[in-house]
Design an enzyme around this catalytic site. Structure first.
Site, PDB file in Angstrom:
ATOM      1  N   ASP A 198       0.849  -1.200   0.000  1.00 42.18           N
ATOM      2  CA  ASP A 198       0.000   0.000   0.000  1.00 42.18           C
ATOM      3  C   ASP A 198       0.878   1.241   0.000  1.00 42.18           C
ATOM      4  O   ASP A 198       1.371   1.681   1.031  1.00 42.18           O
ATOM      5  CB  ASP A 198      -0.905  -0.010   1.239  1.00 42.18           C
ATOM      6  CG  ASP A 198      -1.898   1.145   1.247  1.00 42.18           C
ATOM      7  OD1 ASP A 198      -1.915   1.912   0.263  1.00 42.18           O
ATOM      8  OD2 ASP A 198      -2.644   1.288   2.223  1.00 42.18           O
ATOM      9  N   SER A 199       1.067   1.829  -1.182  1.00 44.14           N
ATOM     10  CA  SER A 199       1.900   3.029  -1.276  1.00 44.14           C
ATOM     11  C   SER A 199       1.222   4.246  -0.670  1.00 44.14           C
ATOM     12  O   SER A 199       1.844   5.283  -0.496  1.00 44.14           O
ATOM     13  CB  SER A 199       2.242   3.311  -2.750  1.00 44.14           C
ATOM     14  OG  SER A 199       1.063   3.550  -3.503  1.00 44.14           O
TER      15      SER A 199
END
Length: 399
Positions: A198-199
């Site tokens: 999850d950037s």
């Protein structure tokens, strides 16, 4: 080569085929995946229906990782009351989620009648059609009627919306399919984990339950205990400063640092981890690239049970509900644009900014790093006066 077949319900089937496969054989293969007979399949590519059963995918211009849109022909059932066109509409409502979703939102009474049998649906449809004709007659008798003008304006608007929706369905069917979140397989201390990439999350986190399974509880630094505030709140138990995660897919050992946080995914690789290893999320290759090694993202059937999304209806209400539920999952609510607040001792109130129980040189050491004086005192409160720990805490929160 790999292609994707997206159904009208938003389900994507990934299929491995040869570029020379003929359309009729492809439909037979799709039948084994969807249980839709080839005669009932309508396949479209870039808005054009594929009709020649002897043409190959290569001849149709389909290439690696392309997506075909699959819709089902409505059943041709003629009711006893002699209204085949009305029954055809009912069958479309029953078989096409896009149509039923819009009808449920705009005309729930007609939607319910479709599931109660052809006779009730036909009767209600005729009643509504008659009412609509009466309204048209009233408008024709008085074209300047304000209410009639508003109704016409709304009808024109809805026609434009419908046309826009049809264009999107033909040109970009991918947007009507489910989006599978990005997970990879890792292993920590011999314990296999499906890690969420999850950037949009600031920090890399691990749940206390996962930390216990991996035998990391003894390494948790409770000086980093605090509160994560984003769309919601979650308690931070502490931090494990260093551990190695093994990735079998690329034979890699990743050096990791985890915030141990309640209510989170087992493991969530946040932006700090991705930047540390200069990772690249390659959506074309469907892989996380680290040190030129491609780590494939997991297919939908390989995801954790809670990560599998439900089939989305295409009406606006359900689409908004799905977006909300996605954004309020524990990992997002606690890590998206997260601010971590170290707890203040409940036994006593913190001293004023101008006065402090700590030596002035300790405070000056922190302020010389660009930390405001009030924040420096708060950090010292949270770390029991340990200057090094306070500085480390500040910079960990700033990354």
């Amino acid at each position: 080569m790999k292609i994707a077949v997206a159904t009208a319900a938003g389900v994507i089937h990934n299929i491995e085929v040869d570029s020379q496969i003929e359309l009729e054989n492809l439909k037979a293969l799709i039948e084994s995946e969807t249980e839709i007979p080839p005669a009932d399949q309508i396949l479209s590519y870039h808005g054009q229906e594929l009709t020649d059963p002897k043409k190959t995918l290569e001849q149709y211009g389909v290439i690696e990782n392309d997506m075909l849109l699959l819709t089902k022909k409505p059943s041709q059932i003629i009711p006893r009351d002699g209204a085949p066109e009305i029954e055809l509409m009912r069958q479309q409502i029953l078989n096409e989620p896009q149509i039923s979703g819009r009808l449920l939102q705009n005309q729930p009474e007609l939607f319910n009648a479709a599931f109660n049998g052809p006779a009730q649906f036909a009767a209600l449809f005729r009643q509504m059609d008659q009412r609509s004709r009466q309204q048209i007659n009233i408008h024709n008798a008085d074209p300047l009627n304000i209410e009639g003008q508003r109704r016409i304006e709304e009808e024109i608007r809805m026609q434009n919306v419908e046309k826009n929706w049809q264009t999107a369905l033909e040109r970009i069917p991918q947007f009507f399919a489910r989006v599978v979140m990005l997970y990879i397989d890792i292993e920590v201390n011999g314990h296999p984990i499906k890690a969420f990439v999850d950037s949009g999350a600031q920090s890399t986190i691990m749940s206390p339950q996962c930390a216990e399974k991996c035998g990391l509880m003894r390494l948790i630094d409770q000086r980093y205990e605090g509160l994560a505030i984003g769309a919601g709140t979650a308690k931070i138990v502490g931090r494990v400063h260093y551990i190695e995660a093994e990735i079998h897919a690329g034979n890699l050992l990743l050096e990791c640092s985890f915030l141990i946080m309640e209510g989170s995914e087992d493991v969530l690789f946040g932006l700090d981890m991705l930047m540390c290893h200069q990772a690249c999320i390659d959506l074309k290759r469907k892989a996380l690239i680290i040190n030129d090694v491609a780590i494939p993202f997991l297919a939908e059937h390989e995801l954790p049970e809670r990560a599998r999304m439900r089939v989305q209806d295409n009406n606006l209400q359900n689409a908004n509900s799905n977006a909300t539920s996605t954004n309020t999952q524990a990992e997002s609510s606690a890590t998206s644009s997260t601010t971590v607040i170290p707890p203040v001792s409940s036994n006593s109130s913190p001293p004023p900014a101008s006065q402090s129980q700590y030596p002035e040189e300790h405070i000056m050491t922190l302020t010389s790093m660009g930390i405001p004086r009030d924040e420096a005192i708060r950090l010292l409160d949270a770390t029991n006066g340990n200057v090094d720990a306070a500085a480390s805490l500040f910079f960990s929160l700033s990354t």
